[in-house]
Scaffold this active site. Sequence first.
Site, PDB file in Angstrom:
ATOM      1  N   HIS A 159      46.767  42.916  56.808  1.00  0.00           N
ATOM      2  CA  HIS A 159      46.570  43.768  55.632  1.00  0.00           C
ATOM      3  C   HIS A 159      46.107  45.138  56.131  1.00  0.00           C
ATOM      4  CE1 HIS A 159      45.469  45.390  51.855  1.00  0.00           C
ATOM      5  NE2 HIS A 159      45.241  44.253  51.217  1.00  0.00           N
ATOM      6  N   THR A 190      51.713  43.670  55.772  1.00  0.00           N
ATOM      7  CA  THR A 190      52.035  43.669  54.346  1.00  0.00           C
ATOM      8  C   THR A 190      52.232  45.085  53.825  1.00  0.00           C
ATOM      9  OG1 THR A 190      49.680  43.607  53.761  1.00  0.00           O
ATOM     10  CG2 THR A 190      50.837  41.514  53.945  1.00  0.00           C
ATOM     11  N   GLY A 218      42.337  40.405  57.611  1.00  0.00           N
ATOM     12  CA  GLY A 218      41.925  41.080  56.383  1.00  0.00           C
ATOM     13  C   GLY A 218      40.626  40.499  55.874  1.00  0.00           C
ATOM     14  N   GLY A 219      40.421  40.570  54.573  1.00  0.00           N
ATOM     15  CA  GLY A 219      39.196  40.065  53.976  1.00  0.00           C
ATOM     16  C   GLY A 219      39.383  38.723  53.301  1.00  0.00           C
ATOM     17  N   ASP A 220      38.353  38.303  52.551  1.00  0.00           N
ATOM     18  CA  ASP A 220      38.394  37.011  51.873  1.00  0.00           C
ATOM     19  C   ASP A 220      39.507  36.959  50.824  1.00  0.00           C
ATOM     20  OD1 ASP A 220      36.208  36.267  53.382  1.00  0.00           O
ATOM     21  OD2 ASP A 220      34.752  36.842  51.848  1.00  0.00           O
ATOM     22  N   PHE A 223      42.846  36.413  52.551  1.00  0.00           N
ATOM     23  CA  PHE A 223      42.952  35.015  52.968  1.00  0.00           C
ATOM     24  C   PHE A 223      43.308  34.141  51.769  1.00  0.00           C
ATOM     25  CE2 PHE A 223      41.031  30.821  53.824  1.00  0.00           C
ATOM     26  CZ  PHE A 223      41.682  30.506  55.011  1.00  0.00           C
ATOM     27  N   ASN A 224      42.713  34.443  50.623  1.00  0.00           N
ATOM     28  CA  ASN A 224      43.014  33.714  49.393  1.00  0.00           C
ATOM     29  C   ASN A 224      44.494  33.844  49.041  1.00  0.00           C
ATOM     30  OD1 ASN A 224      43.438  33.890  46.279  1.00  0.00           O
ATOM     31  ND2 ASN A 224      41.541  32.730  46.482  1.00  0.00           N
TER      32      ASN A 224
END
Length: 594
Positions: A159, A190, A218-220, A223-224
């Site tokens: 990301h 992305t 990337g961040g949480d 990941f989600n």
Amino acid sequence: MDGSNCELSVMSGCFYLDHVGDVLLTRNQHGLSWKCLDSSDCEGTTCLGIGSWENTETEIKFSDIYAVEFDSYGLVHSPKSGLGHAKECFRKRLLTTQQMYRFTVHGFQTSPKEPCLWKLAAFTFGHMDLQTCQSWMDQLNYTFIKEVERPRNLLVFVHPKSGKASGLKIWETVSKIFIRAKVNTKVIVTERAGHAFDVMASIQNKELHSYDGIIAVGGDGFFNEVLNGYLLSRLKVPLPPSPSDSFTTVQSRGSSSVPESGDAVHESDQKEHFPLLHDSVQEVMNFRTVNGSCQGTEDPDHPFSGERPRFGLIPAGSTDAIVICTTGARDPVTSALHIILGRKIFLDAMQVVRWKTTPTSAIEPFIRYAASFAGYGFYGDVVSESEKYRWMGPKRYDYVGTKVFLKHRSYEAEVMFEEAENAKASPLTRSKTWPFRSTTRSEKILCRAKCSVCSSKAEDGNNIRASCPEKTRWCRTRGRFLSIGAAVMSNRNERAPDGLVVDAHLSDGFLHLILIKDCSRPKYLWHLTELAKKGGEPLNFEFVEYHKTRAFTFTSIGEAESVWNLDGEIFEAHHLSAQVLRGLIPLFASGPEV
């Protein structure tokens, strides 16, 4: 003796260790160890700067080595010199610096002060005989080939705008470690929101089988996105149970508005409070697999009960709570090493089903999965408002959080949760010490590497539903709430060093439901202050309800509504249900060290 004449199980030989001197290098079944031979180079701290090496053995385990490289013919250096005896050290350097055949062992080191932070370490060994170096290289490489848990091919999503827009830069830094470890990576940067989701949802299972893992840089929230792209098109498990399926429903003693008398809730009451769940929907919620169990199933071409691809996360976000909880350090290099070395743990996940977006909308079940947290009210308002200030980077959360706190909005809702029989801390046992402050005396077992709690509930690949009780009890609480949170893990981060629930575990089969009832602004500020400090007690307030549960439902019953925050992503829902799926996510990590 020479390494070329040794048995496979044990090898030993004299080498020159770069910046140290002559050492006796030994290979055993656990790793490499070496002991200084030249005492003249190893006396005191003047030349080495790290104390005496005489009669001291140093070692590195195979499990901590991520690469071995042959460096051909080149220079090896004498021990590092200090400022004390510069002339004598310079003379030794002239005598000992020479060219040899070399190979370098790449691993990591930790310190007692920061055991979770892994720092790259390299040890270069030199020898005058090329065949000896090659023999050692062959034996070491053979050892690593047998490490089947280590990935060889990875699918990587980057990301570029995550956090401080540093995702691409972070990957360029850690990619060198993957190259050195001879790990092949297919990298997808992305280009838009939902890009990674679309790729994961459409990728053929045959191609997925060619990868040993799926990595998100990337961040949480990113990941989600990757996780949901994989799960939504493949995982088939029973939807969350409903209170009408249970035999007994009781009111929560900590409810903000429901009287404490009259615990029993009749069947008619259940239907009155859940008019959204028609019979046809109940049939969907209660479906089971063919054999009647609660086992999860998946596309037959990629059976979920078998070996599934592991996921990995390299932190580049604003909070990075998942990485901090699973590795103990918010460090890209540490996360990259966990992935390369094939560390593996299982994480619980939360299945969230939205039944309605508004009171008048049609019933259309919409499923999402969360790996760390789902929050409504304060948490939802912050993530929703922060979308307007993405240009501020991570600082937007501090700014927006202050704005939302000052507005002090509360929302009317009804929450029902499944009572967990073996949840000792549900609810907390309190004794009053202040008008709105409480104390507890519950023993807290923190989640760590090789955690006994998570190990005792390890996911076996056949039953990811935390439980399928024939008889369950449900509790109900109804009132105005500043926030409603459901934590899958502790969610430790830089703003909350102990997380939302300090003793939440990564794979214990529980959700941690936190209900913050409407209270004055100073009281809520005290709660947030306790949340932000190490050793705080944010749950020990009279206006806070805390429950360990396996499933819960939520219904907004007021005119004003917030949104849900799922791992940092916005999720609109007027009515939803959620359940924990034990050990659903295989992750490249080992848990935080003590």
